[in-house]
Design a protein around this motif. Structure first.
Motif, PDB file in Angstrom:
ATOM      1  N   ASP A 171      11.719  56.651  40.821  1.00  0.00           N
ATOM      2  CA  ASP A 171      11.508  57.885  39.259  1.00  0.00           C
ATOM      3  C   ASP A 171      13.327  58.016  38.706  1.00  0.00           C
ATOM      4  OD1 ASP A 171      11.128  59.337  37.155  1.00  0.00           O
ATOM      5  OD2 ASP A 171       9.930  60.694  38.433  1.00  0.00           O
ATOM      6  N   PRO A 172      13.145  56.751  37.415  1.00  0.00           N
ATOM      7  CA  PRO A 172      15.397  57.713  37.220  1.00  0.00           C
ATOM      8  C   PRO A 172      15.072  59.433  36.996  1.00  0.00           C
ATOM      9  CG  PRO A 172      13.703  56.652  35.425  1.00  0.00           C
ATOM     10  CD  PRO A 172      12.859  56.890  36.821  1.00  0.00           C
ATOM     11  N   ASN A 173      14.550  60.074  36.293  1.00  0.00           N
ATOM     12  CA  ASN A 173      14.645  61.186  36.130  1.00  0.00           C
ATOM     13  C   ASN A 173      15.095  61.867  37.731  1.00  0.00           C
ATOM     14  OD1 ASN A 173      14.323  61.042  33.458  1.00  0.00           O
ATOM     15  ND2 ASN A 173      11.753  61.567  33.834  1.00  0.00           N
ATOM     16  N   PHE A 174      14.086  61.774  38.448  1.00  0.00           N
ATOM     17  CA  PHE A 174      14.272  62.244  39.543  1.00  0.00           C
ATOM     18  C   PHE A 174      15.574  62.160  40.688  1.00  0.00           C
ATOM     19  CE2 PHE A 174      14.120  61.668  44.715  1.00  0.00           C
ATOM     20  CZ  PHE A 174      13.573  62.833  45.178  1.00  0.00           C
ATOM     21  N   LEU A 175      15.814  60.601  40.283  1.00  0.00           N
ATOM     22  CA  LEU A 175      17.056  60.425  40.951  1.00  0.00           C
ATOM     23  C   LEU A 175      18.228  60.816  40.664  1.00  0.00           C
ATOM     24  CD1 LEU A 175      16.699  56.546  41.359  1.00  0.00           C
ATOM     25  CD2 LEU A 175      16.636  57.899  43.173  1.00  0.00           C
ATOM     26  N   ARG A 176      18.305  61.020  38.869  1.00  0.00           N
ATOM     27  CA  ARG A 176      19.379  61.796  38.227  1.00  0.00           C
ATOM     28  C   ARG A 176      19.294  63.692  38.594  1.00  0.00           C
ATOM     29  NH1 ARG A 176      18.122  60.115  33.754  1.00  0.00           N
ATOM     30  NH2 ARG A 176      16.583  61.534  33.210  1.00  0.00           N
ATOM     31  N   ASP A 177      18.055  63.469  38.975  1.00  0.00           N
ATOM     32  CA  ASP A 177      18.493  65.040  39.569  1.00  0.00           C
ATOM     33  C   ASP A 177      18.646  65.641  41.026  1.00  0.00           C
ATOM     34  OD1 ASP A 177      17.323  65.680  36.908  1.00  0.00           O
ATOM     35  OD2 ASP A 177      15.568  65.889  37.777  1.00  0.00           O
ATOM     36  N   LEU A 178      18.910  64.182  42.000  1.00  0.00           N
ATOM     37  CA  LEU A 178      18.753  63.916  43.436  1.00  0.00           C
ATOM     38  C   LEU A 178      20.338  63.882  43.414  1.00  0.00           C
ATOM     39  CD1 LEU A 178      18.729  64.272  46.069  1.00  0.00           C
ATOM     40  CD2 LEU A 178      17.513  61.783  46.515  1.00  0.00           C
ATOM     41  N   ASP A 179      20.794  63.327  41.843  1.00  0.00           N
ATOM     42  CA  ASP A 179      22.743  62.355  42.142  1.00  0.00           C
ATOM     43  C   ASP A 179      23.087  64.440  41.466  1.00  0.00           C
ATOM     44  OD1 ASP A 179      24.611  60.719  42.301  1.00  0.00           O
ATOM     45  OD2 ASP A 179      24.686  61.449  40.278  1.00  0.00           O
ATOM     46  N   LYS A 180      22.630  64.993  40.366  1.00  0.00           N
ATOM     47  CA  LYS A 180      23.201  65.623  40.340  1.00  0.00           C
ATOM     48  C   LYS A 180      23.046  67.452  41.137  1.00  0.00           C
ATOM     49  CE  LYS A 180      22.111  66.218  35.232  1.00  0.00           C
ATOM     50  NZ  LYS A 180      21.659  66.563  34.482  1.00  0.00           N
ATOM     51  N   LYS A 181      22.010  67.383  41.782  1.00  0.00           N
ATOM     52  CA  LYS A 181      21.481  68.511  42.985  1.00  0.00           C
ATOM     53  C   LYS A 181      23.234  67.910  44.424  1.00  0.00           C
ATOM     54  CE  LYS A 181      18.509  69.994  46.830  1.00  0.00           C
ATOM     55  NZ  LYS A 181      17.381  69.579  47.072  1.00  0.00           N
ATOM     56  N   LEU A 182      22.846  66.309  44.782  1.00  0.00           N
ATOM     57  CA  LEU A 182      24.133  66.010  45.719  1.00  0.00           C
ATOM     58  C   LEU A 182      25.569  66.044  45.472  1.00  0.00           C
ATOM     59  CD1 LEU A 182      22.033  62.872  47.015  1.00  0.00           C
ATOM     60  CD2 LEU A 182      22.569  65.329  47.964  1.00  0.00           C
ATOM     61  N   ARG A 183      25.765  66.213  44.151  1.00  0.00           N
ATOM     62  CA  ARG A 183      27.062  66.588  43.421  1.00  0.00           C
ATOM     63  C   ARG A 183      27.574  67.793  43.738  1.00  0.00           C
ATOM     64  NH1 ARG A 183      28.972  62.011  39.301  1.00  0.00           N
ATOM     65  NH2 ARG A 183      28.068  60.237  39.461  1.00  0.00           N
ATOM     66  N   LYS A 184      26.559  68.525  43.140  1.00  0.00           N
ATOM     67  CA  LYS A 184      26.876  70.212  43.328  1.00  0.00           C
ATOM     68  C   LYS A 184      27.051  70.075  44.651  1.00  0.00           C
ATOM     69  CE  LYS A 184      25.061  74.707  41.921  1.00  0.00           C
ATOM     70  NZ  LYS A 184      24.209  75.038  41.284  1.00  0.00           N
ATOM     71  N   GLU A 185      26.206  69.736  45.518  1.00  0.00           N
ATOM     72  CA  GLU A 185      26.532  70.795  46.952  1.00  0.00           C
ATOM     73  C   GLU A 185      28.054  69.747  47.503  1.00  0.00           C
ATOM     74  OE1 GLU A 185      23.136  69.212  48.820  1.00  0.00           O
ATOM     75  OE2 GLU A 185      21.408  70.012  48.364  1.00  0.00           O
ATOM     76  N   ASP A 186      28.007  68.596  46.949  1.00  0.00           N
ATOM     77  CA  ASP A 186      29.535  68.088  47.907  1.00  0.00           C
ATOM     78  C   ASP A 186      31.065  68.867  47.053  1.00  0.00           C
ATOM     79  OD1 ASP A 186      31.335  66.220  48.943  1.00  0.00           O
ATOM     80  OD2 ASP A 186      31.430  65.149  46.940  1.00  0.00           O
ATOM     81  N   ASP A 187      30.674  69.339  45.687  1.00  0.00           N
ATOM     82  CA  ASP A 187      31.731  70.816  45.072  1.00  0.00           C
ATOM     83  C   ASP A 187      31.752  71.894  45.854  1.00  0.00           C
ATOM     84  OD1 ASP A 187      32.055  68.081  43.576  1.00  0.00           O
ATOM     85  OD2 ASP A 187      31.186  69.509  41.782  1.00  0.00           O
ATOM     86  N   ASP A 188      31.069  72.340  46.284  1.00  0.00           N
ATOM     87  CA  ASP A 188      30.976  74.021  47.210  1.00  0.00           C
ATOM     88  C   ASP A 188      31.326  73.647  48.088  1.00  0.00           C
ATOM     89  OD1 ASP A 188      28.978  74.710  44.753  1.00  0.00           O
ATOM     90  OD2 ASP A 188      27.389  74.712  45.611  1.00  0.00           O
ATOM     91  N   LYS A 189      30.560  72.598  49.345  1.00  0.00           N
ATOM     92  CA  LYS A 189      31.856  72.449  50.213  1.00  0.00           C
ATOM     93  C   LYS A 189      32.882  71.844  49.409  1.00  0.00           C
ATOM     94  CE  LYS A 189      27.925  70.322  52.586  1.00  0.00           C
ATOM     95  NZ  LYS A 189      26.933  69.029  53.423  1.00  0.00           N
ATOM     96  N   LYS A 190      33.488  71.355  49.289  1.00  0.00           N
ATOM     97  CA  LYS A 190      34.790  71.074  49.542  1.00  0.00           C
ATOM     98  C   LYS A 190      35.233  72.525  48.434  1.00  0.00           C
ATOM     99  CE  LYS A 190      34.902  66.114  47.471  1.00  0.00           C
ATOM    100  NZ  LYS A 190      35.494  65.351  46.146  1.00  0.00           N
ATOM    101  N   ASP A 191      34.827  73.077  47.740  1.00  0.00           N
ATOM    102  CA  ASP A 191      35.387  74.950  47.405  1.00  0.00           C
ATOM    103  C   ASP A 191      35.512  75.786  48.660  1.00  0.00           C
ATOM    104  OD1 ASP A 191      35.869  73.873  44.856  1.00  0.00           O
ATOM    105  OD2 ASP A 191      33.645  74.771  44.669  1.00  0.00           O
TER     106      ASP A 191
END
Length: 101
Positions: A78-98
């Motif tokens: 599902d492309p929508n699921f994959l897109r949302d998952l990518d956004k969520k993982l990037r957000k979590e990655d940015d939060d860990k970097k911060d």
């Protein structure tokens, strides 16, 4: 009894059962010309011709295309699921970097 007679009787019995069940299972609001119970009674009392009449003039007509069943899609397809998952993982990655800075 000859084979033709046996096959004819078997056909009449099967056809009568089929048309009677078909008439009984129809939506009573969509049955045409006569009430549903009259069609069922005709199919039983006048085996071949009652069923034939029901199939020709009494059965509900198909109105437009039937709703299509939705096909189940696996999450990894599902492309929508994959897109949302990518956004969520990037957000979590940015939060860990911060947090580490």
């Amino acid at each position: 009894m000859s084979r033709v007679a046996v096959f004819t009787i078997a056909f009449l019995v099967i056809f009568t059962v089929f048309t009677t069940v078909f008439a009984a299972s129809a939506n009573k609001a969509e049955v045409r010309l006569l009430p549903k119970w009259v069609w069922v009674l005709l199919c039983i009392v006048v085996p071949f011709f009652g069923g034939l009449l029901y199939l020709m003039v009494g059965r509900p007509l198909g109105r437009g295309p039937r709703p299509q069943k939705r096909k189940t899609v696996a999450p990894d397809d599902d492309p929508n699921f994959l897109r949302d998952l990518d956004k969520k993982l990037r957000k979590e990655d940015d939060d860990k970097k911060d947090e580490s800075n």
